[in-house]
Design a protein around this motif. Structure first.
Motif, mmCIF file in Angstrom:
data_model
loop_
_atom_site.group_PDB
_atom_site.id
_atom_site.type_symbol
_atom_site.label_atom_id
_atom_site.label_comp_id
_atom_site.label_asym_id
_atom_site.label_seq_id
_atom_site.Cartn_x
_atom_site.Cartn_y
_atom_site.Cartn_z
ATOM 1 N N LEU A 132 0.859 -1.180 0.000
ATOM 2 C CA LEU A 132 0.000 0.000 0.000
ATOM 3 C C LEU A 132 0.896 1.230 0.000
ATOM 4 O O LEU A 132 1.989 1.204 0.576
ATOM 5 C CB LEU A 132 -0.888 0.032 1.243
ATOM 6 N N LEU A 133 0.403 2.291 -0.632
ATOM 7 C CA LEU A 133 1.235 3.482 -0.773
ATOM 8 C C LEU A 133 0.381 4.719 -0.579
ATOM 9 O O LEU A 133 -0.747 4.789 -1.076
ATOM 10 C CB LEU A 133 1.843 3.487 -2.182
ATOM 11 N N THR A 134 0.911 5.683 0.141
ATOM 12 C CA THR A 134 0.191 6.946 0.277
ATOM 13 C C THR A 134 1.180 8.075 0.457
ATOM 14 O O THR A 134 2.311 7.880 0.917
ATOM 15 C CB THR A 134 -0.824 6.893 1.439
ATOM 16 N N ALA A 181 2.549 11.047 2.327
ATOM 17 C CA ALA A 181 2.534 11.548 3.706
ATOM 18 C C ALA A 181 3.966 11.757 4.162
ATOM 19 O O ALA A 181 4.902 11.278 3.520
ATOM 20 C CB ALA A 181 1.835 10.555 4.638
ATOM 21 N N PHE A 182 4.119 12.442 5.280
ATOM 22 C CA PHE A 182 5.435 12.665 5.887
ATOM 23 C C PHE A 182 6.412 13.275 4.869
ATOM 24 O O PHE A 182 7.538 12.815 4.722
ATOM 25 C CB PHE A 182 5.988 11.357 6.469
ATOM 26 N N GLU A 183 5.959 14.279 4.162
ATOM 27 C CA GLU A 183 6.767 15.026 3.189
ATOM 28 C C GLU A 183 7.376 14.128 2.118
ATOM 29 O O GLU A 183 8.481 14.380 1.633
ATOM 30 C CB GLU A 183 7.863 15.822 3.911
ATOM 31 N N VAL A 189 4.800 7.067 2.010
ATOM 32 C CA VAL A 189 5.052 5.974 2.935
ATOM 33 C C VAL A 189 4.364 4.727 2.365
ATOM 34 O O VAL A 189 3.257 4.816 1.822
ATOM 35 C CB VAL A 189 4.606 6.348 4.373
ATOM 36 N N ALA A 190 5.073 3.616 2.431
ATOM 37 C CA ALA A 190 4.552 2.355 1.897
ATOM 38 C C ALA A 190 4.399 1.359 3.036
ATOM 39 O O ALA A 190 5.208 1.341 3.978
ATOM 40 C CB ALA A 190 5.510 1.802 0.847
ATOM 41 N N LEU A 191 3.362 0.564 2.933
ATOM 42 C CA LEU A 191 3.152 -0.509 3.912
ATOM 43 C C LEU A 191 3.188 -1.837 3.165
ATOM 44 O O LEU A 191 2.395 -2.067 2.243
ATOM 45 C CB LEU A 191 1.797 -0.344 4.616
ATOM 46 N N ARG A 213 2.182 -5.344 3.258
ATOM 47 C CA ARG A 213 1.208 -6.145 4.025
ATOM 48 C C ARG A 213 1.744 -7.535 4.356
ATOM 49 O O ARG A 213 1.229 -8.208 5.238
ATOM 50 C CB ARG A 213 -0.120 -6.289 3.259
ATOM 51 N N LEU A 266 6.746 -0.696 7.529
ATOM 52 C CA LEU A 266 6.512 0.625 6.940
ATOM 53 C C LEU A 266 7.806 1.125 6.331
ATOM 54 O O LEU A 266 8.861 1.010 6.944
ATOM 55 C CB LEU A 266 6.095 1.621 8.015
ATOM 56 N N GLN A 281 9.516 4.553 4.552
ATOM 57 C CA GLN A 281 9.358 5.951 4.182
ATOM 58 C C GLN A 281 10.142 6.195 2.895
ATOM 59 O O GLN A 281 11.302 5.762 2.784
ATOM 60 C CB GLN A 281 9.908 6.820 5.309
#
Lengths: 90, 273
Positions: free
Chosen positions: A14-16, A18-20, A23-25, A27, A32, A34
């Motif tokens: 998953l990717l979004t 954030a944090f300038e 960030v990827a998770l 699964r 996490l 960055q």
């Protein structure tokens, strides 16, 4: 460095934005990661439809192809090491 | 015994309850009171039926037997368990396992944690010091990142009772046999609308341990929120994006709780100017 094949984001990642940056998770491991904005943006666009050379050509858009290729290969290598991408057939 | 109690709303799970014991009915009316829907609102609701007057003791929901047995205390505990489960199923959006309270009536502090880490105990301590109560169980988030109130009575297990001075009040003797394992505390100040999230506090209770509050990173908060999300599997990308945004903009803390009073003081002194 993998230079052939069509890179895409791994389906379990998953990717979004954030944090300038991004960030990827992962699964599979719940880890996490960055990412710098440029690496995250690239990862968000990898869908397995283009080869590495096609991505280089699209990204360069008349600029310095050698520099773009170097950045792309380095970034793909880092994403691959973090297990965030997979390569489809050439 | 009169008509059903309710309707109540546990987030988007609406329900009514009938029970064949007058003292238990009176007590449930108090405990469920914070979830009562305003008069005039009468949505389609599930109906629970508690049979505790004689064995077999039962709980039914819409006619379906959820529990039947010879322990008088079980059906009431099952009722509260099922209300929580149905709230989780019926409610859209991201839901995190967390207690939620507000120090100033403006912004919400989230206390995500797994079970048995002292969420209810911590939030009960905070509301005793004047914090506004939103939930002791779920942080239900809107797409805009606001947390909806789920102000059910705070449920305290027996292990938590000695932590409080005075201890939480026992129910009337005629009720205690139906429900001996928990005591319920209605918070004096309850939120009536969604609050923006301003802080995330990862916390854990350690009996006899030290009490300390320290700032942590947004990524640390995100890790905790993800590990406590009930909905990550069914809303993966939406949950991840929302929780990342929330962790990025909220203050992040880690709290070790050995002493409840000290922990509440630390939180209040950092939350209020």
């Amino acid at each position: 460095v993998t230079v052939s094949g069509r890179p895409s984001r791994h389906p379990d990642v998953l990717l979004t934005e954030a944090f300038e940056g991004y960030v990827a998770l992962d699964r599979r491991t719940n880890e996490l990661v960055q990412l710098r904005a440029d690496a995250g943006l690239l990862l968000s666009q990898l869908d397995g439809s283009l080869t590495v050379e096609q991505i280089v050509a699209e990204s360069a858009q008349g600029g310095d192809i050698a520099t773009v290729r170097q950045w792309l290969l380095g970034t793909l290598d880092a994403l691959d090491e973090a297990s965030l991408i997979e390569y489809g057939p050439t | 015994v009169n008509g059903p109690l309710g309707p109540y709303a546990a987030l988007d799970h609406c329900f009514t309850v009938s029970v064949d014991s007058v003292p238990l009915r009176r007590y449930l009316e108090q405990v469920l009171g914070p979830l009562a829907l305003p008069s005039g609102r009468d949505p389609a609701a599930a109906h629970y039926e508690l049979t505790v007057a004689e064995a077999p003791f039962r709980l039914r929901r819409d006619g379906r037997v959820l529990h039947s047995g010879h322990h008088r205390s079980r059906p009431t505990a099952w009722l509260f368990f099922d209300v929580n489960q149905q709230a989780l199923r019926a409610t859209d959006g991201t839901i995190v396992h967390a207690a939620v309270a507000s120090p100033d009536g403006i912004g919400a502090w989230l206390f995500p944690a797994a079970s048995e880490q002292g969420k209810s105990t911590l939030v009960a301590g905070l509301v005793r010091t004047g914090w506004t109560y939103l939930s002791d169980e779920y942080a239900a988030l809107t797409p805009a990142g606001l947390v909806r109130p789920y102000p059910r009575a705070i449920a305290l297990d027996a292990s938590a009772w000695p932590v409080f001075d005075p201890p939480p009040p026992a129910p009337p003797a005629a009720v205690e046999r139906f429900w001996p394992a928990q005591r319920h505390v209605a918070a004096p100040r309850r939120a009536g609308r969604p609050y923006p999230v301003v802080a995330v506090v990862a916390h854990a209770y350690r009996a006899g341990g030290s009490t300390a509050l320290r700032a942590s990173s947004g990524l640390d908060a995100l890790r905790t929120l993800l590990s406590c999300s009930f909905t990550l599997d069914r809303r993966a990308q939406a949950d991840f994006a929302l929780l990342a945004r929330l962790a990025e903009h909220a203050a992040s803390w880690r709290l070790d709780v050995g002493d409840l009073v000290k922990a509440c003081k630390l939180l209040s002194s950092n939350a209020l100017p």
